[in-house]
Scaffold this active site. Structure first.
Site, short mmCIF file in Angstrom:
data_model
loop_
_atom_site.label_atom_id
_atom_site.label_comp_id
_atom_site.label_asym_id
_atom_site.label_seq_id
_atom_site.Cartn_x
_atom_site.Cartn_y
_atom_site.Cartn_z
N CYS A 1 -47.49 -74.96 19.55
CA CYS A 1 -48.40 -76.07 19.29
C CYS A 1 -47.66 -77.40 19.43
CB CYS A 1 -49.04 -75.89 17.91
SG CYS A 1 -50.41 -77.01 17.55
N ALA A 2 -47.52 -78.17 18.37
CA ALA A 2 -46.81 -79.44 18.41
C ALA A 2 -45.31 -79.26 18.22
CB ALA A 2 -47.36 -80.38 17.33
#
Length: 176
Positions: free
Chosen positions: A95-96
């Site tokens: 994800c991030a």
């Protein structure tokens, strides 16, 4: 685990790895009780300070915001990642959280993916952003987001234990 982590990413990875018989040690960035992005409270196995002095077969970072930002702002996390990579052990982020791998200098010359708006929006001439659901390049595994968490966890199992164990765990999940 840092406050604001994405539940699906962290819990899916922990669950599937433990199904494969992999010993998983979760570490809370600031304390053992960690508050996830959607009001789920998780009790980590240790704090980062307690866990950081050991060598692990792999280090995996869940994403979520502001969890990934908290990880990225902590120099202890970068040190653990660098030490793990220097030993030749793999590191992974979803994800991030691949931004943490980038800040630690581990994505140079590598293919990687992340949640849209993170790696792809940075000017990173030494990183090939692929946008794939899961990207494996050498000792680095990255993944796109919550919907790819199961594939990401299975890729980690395959890296650590081989294709047969991955297939065994996946079969038990009854995926279509």
């Amino acid at each position: 685990l840092a406050d604001g982590f994405e539940e699906i990413e962290a819990i899916t990875i922990i669950d599937l790895l433990r199904r494969a018989g992999i010993e998983v040690v979760t570490a809370g960035l600031a304390r053992r009780t960690v508050h996830a992005a959607h009001q789920v409270i998780v009790q980590a196995d240790a704090t980062l300070d307690q866990a950081a002095g050991k060598d692990y077969d792999m280090v995996v970072l869940p994403g979520g915001m502001p969890g990934a930002e908290h990880l990225n702002n902590d120099p202890r996390v970068h040190e653990v990642l660098k030490r793990t990579a220097e030993r030749g052990a793999p590191v992974a982020a979803i994800c991030a959280a691949p931004i943490v791998l980038e800040k630690a200098g581990l994505l140079k010359g590598r293919k990687a993916t992340s949640y849209p708006g993170f790696l792809d929006k940075l000017d990173l001439p030494d990183v090939e952003y692929t946008g794939a659901s899961v990207e494996s390049d050498g000792p680095i595994i990255t993944s796109k987001g919550p919907g790819t968490a199961m594939d990401f966890a299975l890729a980690i199992i395959e890296r650590l234990l081989g294709r047969a164990e991955r297939d065994k765990v996946e079969k038990g999940l009854m995926r279509p």
